[in-house]
Design a protein around this motif. Sequence first.
Motif, PDB file in Angstrom:
ATOM      1  N   ILE A  22     -37.765  -7.014  97.258  1.00 17.63           N
ATOM      2  CA  ILE A  22     -36.352  -6.714  97.060  1.00 17.63           C
ATOM      3  C   ILE A  22     -35.866  -7.512  95.860  1.00 17.63           C
ATOM      4  CG2 ILE A  22     -34.044  -6.857  98.063  1.00 17.63           C
ATOM      5  CD1 ILE A  22     -35.353  -6.714 100.816  1.00 17.63           C
ATOM      6  N   GLY A  23     -35.072  -6.872  95.015  1.00 18.70           N
ATOM      7  CA  GLY A  23     -34.501  -7.548  93.867  1.00 18.70           C
ATOM      8  C   GLY A  23     -33.680  -6.589  93.042  1.00 18.70           C
ATOM      9  N   PRO A  24     -32.947  -7.130  92.079  1.00 15.40           N
ATOM     10  CA  PRO A  24     -32.098  -6.273  91.244  1.00 15.40           C
ATOM     11  C   PRO A  24     -32.929  -5.406  90.299  1.00 15.40           C
ATOM     12  CG  PRO A  24     -32.064  -8.521  90.429  1.00 15.40           C
ATOM     13  CD  PRO A  24     -32.832  -8.544  91.722  1.00 15.40           C
ATOM     14  N   ILE A  25     -32.289  -4.416  89.722  1.00 21.32           N
ATOM     15  CA  ILE A  25     -32.939  -3.548  88.740  1.00 21.32           C
ATOM     16  C   ILE A  25     -33.425  -4.402  87.577  1.00 21.32           C
ATOM     17  CG2 ILE A  25     -32.541  -1.683  87.075  1.00 21.32           C
ATOM     18  CD1 ILE A  25     -30.455  -0.592  89.061  1.00 21.32           C
ATOM     19  N   GLY A  26     -34.660  -4.179  87.171  1.00 25.82           N
ATOM     20  CA  GLY A  26     -35.218  -4.904  86.037  1.00 25.82           C
ATOM     21  C   GLY A  26     -35.843  -6.241  86.380  1.00 25.82           C
ATOM     22  N   ALA A  27     -35.962  -6.540  87.676  1.00 27.24           N
ATOM     23  CA  ALA A  27     -36.521  -7.838  88.089  1.00 27.24           C
ATOM     24  C   ALA A  27     -38.046  -7.878  87.981  1.00 27.24           C
ATOM     25  CB  ALA A  27     -36.087  -8.174  89.515  1.00 27.24           C
ATOM     26  N   GLY A  28     -38.676  -6.728  87.901  1.00 26.93           N
ATOM     27  CA  GLY A  28     -40.130  -6.688  87.752  1.00 26.93           C
ATOM     28  C   GLY A  28     -40.888  -6.322  89.012  1.00 26.93           C
ATOM     29  N   LYS A  29     -40.227  -5.723  89.984  1.00 26.28           N
ATOM     30  CA  LYS A  29     -40.888  -5.355  91.236  1.00 26.28           C
ATOM     31  C   LYS A  29     -42.031  -4.360  91.000  1.00 26.28           C
ATOM     32  CE  LYS A  29     -36.966  -3.953  92.816  1.00 26.28           C
ATOM     33  NZ  LYS A  29     -36.063  -4.291  91.715  1.00 26.28           N
ATOM     34  N   THR A  30     -41.770  -3.324  90.212  1.00 21.20           N
ATOM     35  CA  THR A  30     -42.797  -2.324  89.923  1.00 21.20           C
ATOM     36  C   THR A  30     -43.936  -2.946  89.128  1.00 21.20           C
ATOM     37  OG1 THR A  30     -41.115  -0.591  89.923  1.00 21.20           O
ATOM     38  CG2 THR A  30     -43.221  -0.050  88.899  1.00 21.20           C
ATOM     39  N   THR A  31     -43.606  -3.817  88.193  1.00 20.68           N
ATOM     40  CA  THR A  31     -44.628  -4.493  87.389  1.00 20.68           C
ATOM     41  C   THR A  31     -45.520  -5.352  88.275  1.00 20.68           C
ATOM     42  OG1 THR A  31     -43.153  -4.519  85.482  1.00 20.68           O
ATOM     43  CG2 THR A  31     -45.006  -6.056  85.443  1.00 20.68           C
ATOM     44  N   ILE A  32     -44.941  -6.056  89.228  1.00 16.53           N
ATOM     45  CA  ILE A  32     -45.721  -6.890  90.147  1.00 16.53           C
ATOM     46  C   ILE A  32     -46.696  -6.024  90.943  1.00 16.53           C
ATOM     47  CG2 ILE A  32     -45.576  -8.248  92.282  1.00 16.53           C
ATOM     48  CD1 ILE A  32     -42.992  -9.486  91.119  1.00 16.53           C
ATOM     49  N   MET A  33     -46.212  -4.913  91.472  1.00 12.90           N
ATOM     50  CA  MET A  33     -47.081  -4.049  92.268  1.00 12.90           C
ATOM     51  C   MET A  33     -48.162  -3.392  91.402  1.00 12.90           C
ATOM     52  SD  MET A  33     -46.190  -4.668  95.237  1.00 12.90           S
ATOM     53  CE  MET A  33     -47.300  -3.559  96.062  1.00 12.90           C
ATOM     54  N   THR A  34     -47.860  -3.098  90.140  1.00 12.99           N
ATOM     55  CA  THR A  34     -48.852  -2.547  89.226  1.00 12.99           C
ATOM     56  C   THR A  34     -49.924  -3.589  88.913  1.00 12.99           C
ATOM     57  OG1 THR A  34     -47.186  -1.092  88.257  1.00 12.99           O
ATOM     58  CG2 THR A  34     -49.182  -1.457  86.971  1.00 12.99           C
ATOM     59  N   LEU A  35     -49.514  -4.828  88.684  1.00 10.17           N
ATOM     60  CA  LEU A  35     -50.468  -5.903  88.397  1.00 10.17           C
ATOM     61  C   LEU A  35     -51.332  -6.244  89.607  1.00 10.17           C
ATOM     62  CD1 LEU A  35     -48.282  -8.308  86.252  1.00 10.17           C
ATOM     63  CD2 LEU A  35     -50.283  -7.022  85.487  1.00 10.17           C
ATOM     64  N   LEU A  36     -50.750  -6.240  90.799  1.00  7.38           N
ATOM     65  CA  LEU A  36     -51.513  -6.569  92.006  1.00  7.38           C
ATOM     66  C   LEU A  36     -52.691  -5.624  92.218  1.00  7.38           C
ATOM     67  CD1 LEU A  36     -48.772  -7.548  94.610  1.00  7.38           C
ATOM     68  CD2 LEU A  36     -50.486  -9.027  93.576  1.00  7.38           C
ATOM     69  N   ARG A  37     -52.551  -4.386  91.789  1.00 10.94           N
ATOM     70  CA  ARG A  37     -53.636  -3.411  91.943  1.00 10.94           C
ATOM     71  C   ARG A  37     -54.902  -3.855  91.217  1.00 10.94           C
ATOM     72  NH1 ARG A  37     -51.478   2.152  90.111  1.00 10.94           N
ATOM     73  NH2 ARG A  37     -53.550   2.773  90.715  1.00 10.94           N
ATOM     74  N   GLN A  38     -54.753  -4.631  90.144  1.00 12.68           N
ATOM     75  CA  GLN A  38     -55.904  -5.079  89.361  1.00 12.68           C
ATOM     76  C   GLN A  38     -56.776  -6.083  90.114  1.00 12.68           C
ATOM     77  OE1 GLN A  38     -56.368  -3.439  86.445  1.00 12.68           O
ATOM     78  NE2 GLN A  38     -54.499  -2.393  87.098  1.00 12.68           N
ATOM     79  N   PHE A  39     -56.234  -6.721  91.153  1.00  8.81           N
ATOM     80  CA  PHE A  39     -56.940  -7.765  91.874  1.00  8.81           C
ATOM     81  C   PHE A  39     -57.509  -7.300  93.214  1.00  8.81           C
ATOM     82  CE2 PHE A  39     -53.736  -9.807  89.208  1.00  8.81           C
ATOM     83  CZ  PHE A  39     -54.556 -10.611  88.436  1.00  8.81           C
ATOM     84  N   LEU A  40     -57.395  -6.026  93.504  1.00  9.29           N
ATOM     85  CA  LEU A  40     -57.826  -5.493  94.798  1.00  9.29           C
ATOM     86  C   LEU A  40     -59.241  -4.944  94.734  1.00  9.29           C
ATOM     87  CD1 LEU A  40     -54.628  -3.503  95.786  1.00  9.29           C
ATOM     88  CD2 LEU A  40     -55.302  -5.764  96.579  1.00  9.29           C
ATOM     89  N   PHE A  41     -59.848  -4.864  95.908  1.00  8.99           N
ATOM     90  CA  PHE A  41     -61.098  -4.142  96.041  1.00  8.99           C
ATOM     91  C   PHE A  41     -60.772  -2.646  95.948  1.00  8.99           C
ATOM     92  CE2 PHE A  41     -61.775  -8.043  98.574  1.00  8.99           C
ATOM     93  CZ  PHE A  41     -62.804  -8.589  97.816  1.00  8.99           C
ATOM     94  N   PRO A  42     -61.716  -1.825  95.473  1.00  7.51           N
ATOM     95  CA  PRO A  42     -61.434  -0.385  95.310  1.00  7.51           C
ATOM     96  C   PRO A  42     -60.902   0.287  96.581  1.00  7.51           C
ATOM     97  CG  PRO A  42     -63.510  -0.931  94.261  1.00  7.51           C
ATOM     98  CD  PRO A  42     -63.060  -2.168  95.001  1.00  7.51           C
ATOM     99  N   GLU A  43     -61.393  -0.101  97.737  1.00  9.86           N
ATOM    100  CA  GLU A  43     -60.936   0.535  98.980  1.00  9.86           C
ATOM    101  C   GLU A  43     -59.513   0.125  99.372  1.00  9.86           C
ATOM    102  OE1 GLU A  43     -63.316  -3.136 100.067  1.00  9.86           O
ATOM    103  OE2 GLU A  43     -63.680  -1.421  98.798  1.00  9.86           O
ATOM    104  N   GLN A  44     -58.963  -0.885  98.703  1.00 14.20           N
ATOM    105  CA  GLN A  44     -57.595  -1.322  98.968  1.00 14.20           C
ATOM    106  C   GLN A  44     -56.600  -0.750  97.965  1.00 14.20           C
ATOM    107  OE1 GLN A  44     -58.680  -5.541  98.686  1.00 14.20           O
ATOM    108  NE2 GLN A  44     -57.646  -5.800 100.641  1.00 14.20           N
ATOM    109  N   ASP A  45     -57.076   0.032  97.009  1.00  8.02           N
ATOM    110  CA  ASP A  45     -56.216   0.551  95.962  1.00  8.02           C
ATOM    111  C   ASP A  45     -55.102   1.408  96.560  1.00  8.02           C
ATOM    112  OD1 ASP A  45     -55.314   0.892  93.367  1.00  8.02           O
ATOM    113  OD2 ASP A  45     -56.633   2.585  92.969  1.00  8.02           O
TER     114      ASP A  45
END
Length: 103
Positions: A22-45
């Motif tokens: 949760i956060g205001p518009i432009g806080a980077g929530k979508t960016t955080i979730m996009t970056l987190l995908r890079q650290f997951l195992f393929p089955e967790q994508d």
Amino acid sequence: MIYEEELCKKEGIDLSKGILLIGPIGAGKTTIMTLLRQFLFPEQDYVIKSTTDIALEFHKEGISVIQKEENRHKILCFDDLGAETNKKLYGSDFYTMAEILLK
């Protein structure tokens, strides 16, 4: 996300729960979730899907959109939840995202 079962069990953390950012518009929530995908195992994508897009698809295709989304992906990331507009279904307001989350 790293499935440290022993530590989570010790701390009473349920590994089947999701994440709510949760956060205001432009806080980077979508960016955080996009970056987190890079650290997951393929089955967790997961797929990041705009709730506005889902609501628009519902308006065009109807109730099948809900069934399609719940069957298509094991893990979904809903972007901008609450920003979508409610749609009409046979004259009644239909809260598309609420229905998907309840299912």
